[in-house]
Design a protein around this motif. Structure first.
Motif, short mmCIF file in Angstrom:
data_model
loop_
_atom_site.label_atom_id
_atom_site.label_comp_id
_atom_site.label_asym_id
_atom_site.label_seq_id
_atom_site.Cartn_x
_atom_site.Cartn_y
_atom_site.Cartn_z
N ALA A 210 57.11 21.98 -28.37
CA ALA A 210 57.97 22.38 -27.25
C ALA A 210 57.89 23.89 -27.01
O ALA A 210 57.80 24.35 -25.86
CB ALA A 210 59.41 21.97 -27.52
N THR A 211 57.90 24.66 -28.10
CA THR A 211 57.82 26.12 -27.97
C THR A 211 56.49 26.56 -27.40
O THR A 211 56.42 27.42 -26.50
CB THR A 211 58.02 26.77 -29.35
N LEU A 212 55.41 25.96 -27.88
CA LEU A 212 54.09 26.33 -27.40
C LEU A 212 53.91 25.99 -25.92
O LEU A 212 53.37 26.77 -25.14
CB LEU A 212 53.01 25.62 -28.23
N ARG A 213 54.37 24.82 -25.52
CA ARG A 213 54.23 24.41 -24.12
C ARG A 213 55.10 25.27 -23.21
O ARG A 213 54.69 25.64 -22.11
CB ARG A 213 54.58 22.94 -23.96
N GLY B 126 49.81 30.99 -16.05
CA GLY B 126 49.38 31.13 -14.66
C GLY B 126 50.16 32.15 -13.86
O GLY B 126 49.97 32.25 -12.63
N ASP B 127 51.01 32.91 -14.52
CA ASP B 127 51.80 33.92 -13.80
C ASP B 127 50.89 34.92 -13.09
O ASP B 127 49.96 35.47 -13.68
CB ASP B 127 52.72 34.66 -14.77
N GLY B 128 51.17 35.14 -11.82
CA GLY B 128 50.38 36.08 -11.04
C GLY B 128 49.12 35.49 -10.44
O GLY B 128 48.39 36.19 -9.74
N ALA B 129 48.86 34.21 -10.72
CA ALA B 129 47.65 33.57 -10.20
C ALA B 129 47.75 33.37 -8.70
O ALA B 129 48.82 33.15 -8.14
CB ALA B 129 47.41 32.24 -10.89
N LYS B 130 46.59 33.42 -8.04
CA LYS B 130 46.53 33.27 -6.59
C LYS B 130 45.42 32.28 -6.23
O LYS B 130 44.27 32.48 -6.58
CB LYS B 130 46.27 34.62 -5.92
N SER B 131 45.79 31.22 -5.54
CA SER B 131 44.83 30.22 -5.12
C SER B 131 44.10 30.66 -3.85
O SER B 131 44.67 31.31 -2.98
CB SER B 131 45.54 28.88 -4.87
N ASN C 202 40.37 26.07 -5.53
CA ASN C 202 40.59 26.39 -6.94
C ASN C 202 42.05 26.31 -7.36
O ASN C 202 42.41 26.74 -8.47
CB ASN C 202 40.03 27.78 -7.28
N ALA C 203 42.91 25.76 -6.53
CA ALA C 203 44.34 25.70 -6.85
C ALA C 203 44.61 24.93 -8.13
O ALA C 203 45.57 25.22 -8.86
CB ALA C 203 45.10 25.06 -5.69
N PHE C 204 43.76 23.96 -8.46
CA PHE C 204 43.97 23.14 -9.66
C PHE C 204 43.96 23.98 -10.93
O PHE C 204 44.54 23.60 -11.95
CB PHE C 204 42.90 22.05 -9.75
N LYS C 205 43.29 25.14 -10.90
CA LYS C 205 43.20 25.97 -12.09
C LYS C 205 44.55 26.55 -12.51
O LYS C 205 44.79 26.81 -13.69
CB LYS C 205 42.19 27.11 -11.87
N ILE C 206 45.42 26.76 -11.54
CA ILE C 206 46.74 27.32 -11.86
C ILE C 206 47.55 26.31 -12.66
O ILE C 206 48.29 26.68 -13.58
CB ILE C 206 47.47 27.71 -10.55
N GLU C 207 47.39 25.05 -12.36
CA GLU C 207 48.07 24.00 -13.12
C GLU C 207 47.36 23.73 -14.44
O GLU C 207 48.00 23.40 -15.45
CB GLU C 207 48.12 22.72 -12.29
N LEU C 208 46.05 23.88 -14.46
CA LEU C 208 45.26 23.59 -15.65
C LEU C 208 45.46 24.63 -16.75
O LEU C 208 45.49 24.30 -17.94
CB LEU C 208 43.78 23.51 -15.27
N ALA C 209 45.61 25.89 -16.38
CA ALA C 209 45.66 26.99 -17.34
C ALA C 209 46.71 26.80 -18.43
O ALA C 209 46.39 26.88 -19.63
CB ALA C 209 45.87 28.31 -16.62
N PRO C 210 47.98 26.51 -18.11
CA PRO C 210 48.97 26.34 -19.18
C PRO C 210 48.65 25.18 -20.11
O PRO C 210 48.94 25.25 -21.32
CB PRO C 210 50.27 26.08 -18.40
#
Length: 328
Positions: A287-290, A297-302, A306-314
């Motif tokens: 839970a802590t790690l997630r 993805g903070d500060g990410a810009k689609s 490539n929008a899927f990368k913002i969701e994939l990163a975490p």
């Protein structure tokens, strides 16, 4: 391919002196340079062969640091028994980066100098500020699925394509550069953000060459991992990757130190210091790690595709941390 002059350097001093001349490139493994020359992306007038320089292919693992010569082959570093034990992330990032044939040819210094791939197809990217400064960026409003969401600018959204450098940035490596004098710079500062000068990718001046890399040893480095997520199972650039390491307190539950950098997401290897700060002093559990990884993805810009990368990163960061933390 443009005709060019070929010179084999007999020593580092000769190579550096020759490289100070305009339109000159070093040749080591050639796995990037020769490819780009065939495509007329790189068009040097002179090529200086440094493959036979002595003393630049050593690998040393001491109690305090790992030192790797710039001409050491990727395969030799990846397979080095002491590196596998002291720094698993270095080995993993190298053998996941390319085929065995390429790893046997490519040098560590050349690996750091590899250039992004998006500008290799002039037909698909007729305008490219990396290939032709001032021409624009066709990817901004074009096909950009594999492009960056972090560290971008109005001039460029190309990802940095490498894997090894991601692990170097995560663990505070230093790049050793020799020119008129020798200097050392943090790996994180060796790679440049595009800004308005997308064609400038590295903190390296004419007449300078990479001679080595130094990585300080730590408990987090010894307990490290490189996770690479890609569209196909092997020999593909990362859609997202993470180099991570964790050091625990004596209780075996509390995070004393954590290192995180990501690849495939940014215009340069990207250190996630905010996520690191969220985890220090916290209990090691899923839970802590997630929760902390959600800030990846903070500060990410689609730019669209490539929008899927913002969701994939975490998800990639959390999975890498859970793996190294021993959480199923």
């Amino acid at each position: 391919m443009r005709p060019f002059e070929y010179l084999r350097a007999k020593d580092a001093a000769t190579a550096i002196a020759e490289a100070a001349k305009p339109e000159t490139r070093f040749l080591a493994g050639g796995t990037t340079l020769v490819d780009l020359m065939k495509l007329n992306v790189e068009r040097p007038a002179r090529v200086v062969d440094i493959t036979r320089l002595s003393g630049l292919d050593t690998i040393q693992v001491s109690a305090d640091a790992i030192r790797i010569g710039a001409l050491a082959k990727m395969s030799k570093v990846a397979d080095h028994a002491d590196i596998k034990q002291a720094a698993p992330v270095l080995s993993e990032s190298l053998w996941r980066a390319a085929s065995a044939q390429l790893r046997n040819m490519a040098s560590i210094g050349g690996n750091l100098m590899q250039r992004t791939r998006c500008f290799r197809d002039p037909g698909a990217y007729s305008n490219c500020n990396k290939r032709n400064p001032g021409s624009g960026c066709a990817a901004l409003d074009g096909v950009n699925r594999n492009h960056a969401v972090l560290g971008t600018s109005d001039a460029c959204i190309a990802i940095y394509p490498g894997d090894f450098a991601v692990s170097l940035v995560a663990f505070d490596a230093t790049v050793i550069i020799r020119g008129a004098s020798e200097r050392k710079i943090p790996a994180d500062e060796f790679f440049l953000l595009p800004g308005d000068t997308a064609h400038l990718e590295h903190n390296l001046s004419p007449g300078e060459m990479i001679v080595g890399i130094e990585i300080p040893r730590s408990a987090a480095l010894e307990r490290s991992h490189y996770l690479k997520v890609r569209d196909r199972a092997s020999y593909e650039f990362a859609a997202a990757s993470a180099a991570v390491g964790i050091e625990l307190e004596a209780d075996g539950k509390t995070i004393r130190e954590v290192r995180i950098a990501v690849g495939g997401l940014a215009t340069k290897p990207w250190r996630l210091r905010a996520v690191e700060n969220l985890l220090k002093g916290k209990t090691l559990d899923e839970a802590t790690l997630r929760s902390a990884s959600s800030a990846a993805g903070d500060g990410a810009k689609s730019s669209g595709h490539n929008a899927f990368k913002i969701e994939l990163a975490p998800k990639v960061v959390a999975r890498a941390l859970m793996t190294v933390g021993g959480i199923a």
